[in-house]
Motif scaffolding. Sequence first.
Motif, PDB file in Angstrom:
ATOM      1  N   SER A 121       0.832  -1.208   0.000  1.00  0.00           N
ATOM      2  CA  SER A 121       0.000   0.000   0.000  1.00  0.00           C
ATOM      3  C   SER A 121       0.864   1.255   0.000  1.00  0.00           C
ATOM      4  CB  SER A 121      -0.939   0.003   1.203  1.00  0.00           C
ATOM      5  OG  SER A 121      -0.217  -0.053   2.419  1.00  0.00           O
ATOM      6  N   LEU A 122       1.966   1.208   0.730  1.00  0.00           N
ATOM      7  CA  LEU A 122       2.878   2.350   0.773  1.00  0.00           C
ATOM      8  C   LEU A 122       3.582   2.532  -0.574  1.00  0.00           C
ATOM      9  CD1 LEU A 122       4.197   4.591   2.380  1.00  0.00           C
ATOM     10  CD2 LEU A 122       5.804   2.926   3.315  1.00  0.00           C
ATOM     11  N   GLN A 123       4.018   1.415  -1.178  1.00  0.00           N
ATOM     12  CA  GLN A 123       4.683   1.493  -2.476  1.00  0.00           C
ATOM     13  C   GLN A 123       3.733   2.003  -3.551  1.00  0.00           C
ATOM     14  OE1 GLN A 123       8.075   0.813  -3.157  1.00  0.00           O
ATOM     15  NE2 GLN A 123       7.418   1.916  -4.989  1.00  0.00           N
ATOM     16  N   ALA A 124       2.470   1.525  -3.511  1.00  0.00           N
ATOM     17  CA  ALA A 124       1.486   1.981  -4.495  1.00  0.00           C
ATOM     18  C   ALA A 124       1.202   3.469  -4.332  1.00  0.00           C
ATOM     19  CB  ALA A 124       0.194   1.174  -4.346  1.00  0.00           C
ATOM     20  N   PHE A 125       1.140   3.952  -3.099  1.00  0.00           N
ATOM     21  CA  PHE A 125       0.920   5.373  -2.841  1.00  0.00           C
ATOM     22  C   PHE A 125       2.064   6.206  -3.415  1.00  0.00           C
ATOM     23  CE2 PHE A 125       1.382   8.949   0.364  1.00  0.00           C
ATOM     24  CZ  PHE A 125       0.394   9.741  -0.213  1.00  0.00           C
ATOM     25  N   ALA A 126       3.299   5.744  -3.188  1.00  0.00           N
ATOM     26  CA  ALA A 126       4.461   6.458  -3.724  1.00  0.00           C
ATOM     27  C   ALA A 126       4.423   6.498  -5.249  1.00  0.00           C
ATOM     28  CB  ALA A 126       5.748   5.792  -3.240  1.00  0.00           C
ATOM     29  N   PRO A 203     -10.424   3.856   9.882  1.00  0.00           N
ATOM     30  CA  PRO A 203      -9.450   3.764   8.795  1.00  0.00           C
ATOM     31  C   PRO A 203      -8.136   4.473   9.128  1.00  0.00           C
ATOM     32  CG  PRO A 203     -11.608   4.417   7.973  1.00  0.00           C
ATOM     33  CD  PRO A 203     -11.668   4.512   9.464  1.00  0.00           C
ATOM     34  N   MET A 204      -7.063   4.016   8.478  1.00  0.00           N
ATOM     35  CA  MET A 204      -5.736   4.611   8.627  1.00  0.00           C
ATOM     36  C   MET A 204      -5.160   4.885   7.240  1.00  0.00           C
ATOM     37  SD  MET A 204      -4.030   1.952  11.367  1.00  0.00           S
ATOM     38  CE  MET A 204      -4.939   1.302  12.762  1.00  0.00           C
ATOM     39  N   ASP A 205      -4.077   5.635   7.208  1.00  0.00           N
ATOM     40  CA  ASP A 205      -3.312   5.754   5.973  1.00  0.00           C
ATOM     41  C   ASP A 205      -2.202   4.695   5.986  1.00  0.00           C
ATOM     42  OD1 ASP A 205      -1.080   6.723   7.428  1.00  0.00           O
ATOM     43  OD2 ASP A 205      -1.708   8.798   7.203  1.00  0.00           O
ATOM     44  N   PRO A 206      -1.423   4.560   4.920  1.00  0.00           N
ATOM     45  CA  PRO A 206      -0.398   3.502   4.888  1.00  0.00           C
ATOM     46  C   PRO A 206       0.718   3.664   5.917  1.00  0.00           C
ATOM     47  CG  PRO A 206      -0.924   4.236   2.660  1.00  0.00           C
ATOM     48  CD  PRO A 206      -1.573   5.205   3.600  1.00  0.00           C
ATOM     49  N   PHE A 207       0.742   4.778   6.623  1.00  0.00           N
ATOM     50  CA  PHE A 207       1.759   5.014   7.648  1.00  0.00           C
ATOM     51  C   PHE A 207       1.227   4.712   9.054  1.00  0.00           C
ATOM     52  CE2 PHE A 207       2.386   7.834   4.064  1.00  0.00           C
ATOM     53  CZ  PHE A 207       3.706   7.603   3.722  1.00  0.00           C
ATOM     54  N   GLY A 208      -0.063   4.394   9.143  1.00  0.00           N
ATOM     55  CA  GLY A 208      -0.669   4.104  10.447  1.00  0.00           C
ATOM     56  C   GLY A 208      -1.316   5.305  11.103  1.00  0.00           C
ATOM     57  N   ASN A 209      -1.379   6.457  10.410  1.00  0.00           N
ATOM     58  CA  ASN A 209      -2.052   7.633  10.963  1.00  0.00           C
ATOM     59  C   ASN A 209      -3.566   7.489  10.844  1.00  0.00           C
ATOM     60  OD1 ASN A 209       0.414   9.230  11.389  1.00  0.00           O
ATOM     61  ND2 ASN A 209       0.498   9.334   9.157  1.00  0.00           N
ATOM     62  N   LYS A 210      -4.290   8.041  11.799  1.00  0.00           N
ATOM     63  CA  LYS A 210      -5.738   8.062  11.696  1.00  0.00           C
ATOM     64  C   LYS A 210      -6.164   8.969  10.552  1.00  0.00           C
ATOM     65  CE  LYS A 210      -6.729   7.085  16.567  1.00  0.00           C
ATOM     66  NZ  LYS A 210      -7.400   7.569  17.807  1.00  0.00           N
ATOM     67  N   ILE A 238       9.720  12.321  -5.122  1.00  0.00           N
ATOM     68  CA  ILE A 238       9.472  11.075  -4.405  1.00  0.00           C
ATOM     69  C   ILE A 238      10.736  10.215  -4.445  1.00  0.00           C
ATOM     70  CG2 ILE A 238       8.081   8.979  -4.298  1.00  0.00           C
ATOM     71  CD1 ILE A 238       6.549  11.498  -3.568  1.00  0.00           C
ATOM     72  N   VAL A 239      11.163   9.758  -3.289  1.00  0.00           N
ATOM     73  CA  VAL A 239      12.406   8.994  -3.165  1.00  0.00           C
ATOM     74  C   VAL A 239      12.097   7.586  -2.672  1.00  0.00           C
ATOM     75  CG1 VAL A 239      14.637   8.833  -1.990  1.00  0.00           C
ATOM     76  CG2 VAL A 239      13.730  11.075  -2.676  1.00  0.00           C
ATOM     77  N   ASP A 240      12.659   6.579  -3.347  1.00  0.00           N
ATOM     78  CA  ASP A 240      12.526   5.202  -2.874  1.00  0.00           C
ATOM     79  C   ASP A 240      13.561   4.944  -1.780  1.00  0.00           C
ATOM     80  OD1 ASP A 240      10.426   4.372  -4.537  1.00  0.00           O
ATOM     81  OD2 ASP A 240      11.799   4.032  -6.215  1.00  0.00           O
ATOM     82  N   ASP A 241      13.102   4.365  -0.678  1.00  0.00           N
ATOM     83  CA  ASP A 241      13.999   4.051   0.437  1.00  0.00           C
ATOM     84  C   ASP A 241      13.410   2.839   1.160  1.00  0.00           C
ATOM     85  OD1 ASP A 241      15.346   3.878   2.891  1.00  0.00           O
ATOM     86  OD2 ASP A 241      15.717   6.038   2.957  1.00  0.00           O
ATOM     87  N   ALA A 242      13.962   1.666   0.852  1.00  0.00           N
ATOM     88  CA  ALA A 242      13.404   0.419   1.382  1.00  0.00           C
ATOM     89  C   ALA A 242      13.437   0.378   2.904  1.00  0.00           C
ATOM     90  CB  ALA A 242      14.156  -0.775   0.798  1.00  0.00           C
ATOM     91  N   GLU A 243      14.525   0.838   3.511  1.00  0.00           N
ATOM     92  CA  GLU A 243      14.644   0.802   4.966  1.00  0.00           C
ATOM     93  C   GLU A 243      13.631   1.726   5.627  1.00  0.00           C
ATOM     94  OE1 GLU A 243      18.068   1.513   8.407  1.00  0.00           O
ATOM     95  OE2 GLU A 243      18.632   1.296   6.294  1.00  0.00           O
ATOM     96  N   ARG A 244      13.468   2.910   5.049  1.00  0.00           N
ATOM     97  CA  ARG A 244      12.473   3.865   5.574  1.00  0.00           C
ATOM     98  C   ARG A 244      11.058   3.280   5.461  1.00  0.00           C
ATOM     99  NH1 ARG A 244      11.219   8.169   1.291  1.00  0.00           N
ATOM    100  NH2 ARG A 244      10.231   6.262   0.499  1.00  0.00           N
ATOM    101  N   ASP A 245      10.742   2.729   4.301  1.00  0.00           N
ATOM    102  CA  ASP A 245       9.400   2.188   4.078  1.00  0.00           C
ATOM    103  C   ASP A 245       9.119   0.995   4.983  1.00  0.00           C
ATOM    104  OD1 ASP A 245       9.214   4.134   2.191  1.00  0.00           O
ATOM    105  OD2 ASP A 245       9.336   2.792   0.460  1.00  0.00           O
TER     106      ASP A 245
END
Length: 389
Positions: A121-126, A203-210, A238-245
């Motif tokens: 979900s996070l990757q698709a959002f990015a 519901p939440m966003d892909p980061f876990g925020n309400k 937009i920057v790809d960062d596997a560790e951050r994600d």
Amino acid sequence: GEVAHARARKDLGTIVCVPTHSSNLDSLVLGYGMHALGFPPLLYGAGLNLFQNPLISYFMRNLGAYKVDRRKTAPLYRDVLKEYATVSLEFGYDNLFFPGGTRARGGAIENKLKLGLLGTSLQAFANNLRRGRPKPRLFVIPVVLSYELVLEAETLVDDFLREQGKSRYIITDDEFASPRRILQFMKGILELDARIAFTFMPPMDPFGNKVDLEGNSLDGRGRKIQIDRYLRGEDGEIVDDAERDHEYTRELGEKLVDTFHRGNTVMPTHLACFTFFEELRRLNKGMDLYRLLRTGGTVESLTLGEVARAVEKVRERLVALEGEGRLRLDERVRRDRADDLVLHALRALGTYHTRAALLRTGDRIASRDRNLLYYYRNRLTGYDLEPRA
């Protein structure tokens, strides 16, 4: 639960439904429930073995399921599945993921989640932001399924207790494989007016925020935040960062575990089995869990009155927990007398399963299948209800 809040999300972006997983019937319950509530069909991966059941395969093929062979462990196969899920989300297809990965063998709410598909979900959002799609947002909707009776409970708990569920990853010969057992289960559900609670959590966003009713992400203090900034570099791209994600997805997983526990609906079978099992432990103090399950201990039965009084004490603590928002109670657990709750649980547990988790003989109650008793008892694990030594 938050049905209207969840339904409003479908017009603002793409939905990722993430339910608890107790039974192979979950996908059918979810498919019907979401349809009845006005949601679009959900795309999801289902084990190849589920399509081999002649009764169920018809529904699976028409519920948006695609086949997944979990026996294949090659990294390439898993990568393709993740990419398929990611691309489908980018194209706006609402998805369903079971973040527990497999059915909860021991009967408890999941406390460890698999983050692979959850991270799509996070990757698709990015990717949506990068391509400037008109509705880039994805909304994670937790759903908690709570069954009064679980179709495959006997096989699941036996597998769990055999090296804590590690002996077999894929069960292909459980009750779900038999159309006769499924029909018997459904007959019991209908005759008993047994419940399946289908609870939408916020519901939440892909980061876990309400997320508020307008689809805005909120921080811990309820202030609106621009979540796309989490993914942008110093130049604004937009920057790809596997560790951050991975860290963001891990935080989402932790919040989902807490949300699942808060959305858990306690049924009479859960309350009665938890109480009776803990009374067995108290009366057989010092006995190892597996020995207690195997032998039943020196004290194997209690009177109906003893069980009812113990149930009332546990119920009082459950009511307090519900007041704190830490779980939910089925209306009968909240309303009925303790002895009526015990009798209802006895009827339910004796209707479908081949060996009863609880059985009444005269004025005494005992367990004919202590493994099954333990399975239903475990639904109340994680709430600090166990008596203190």
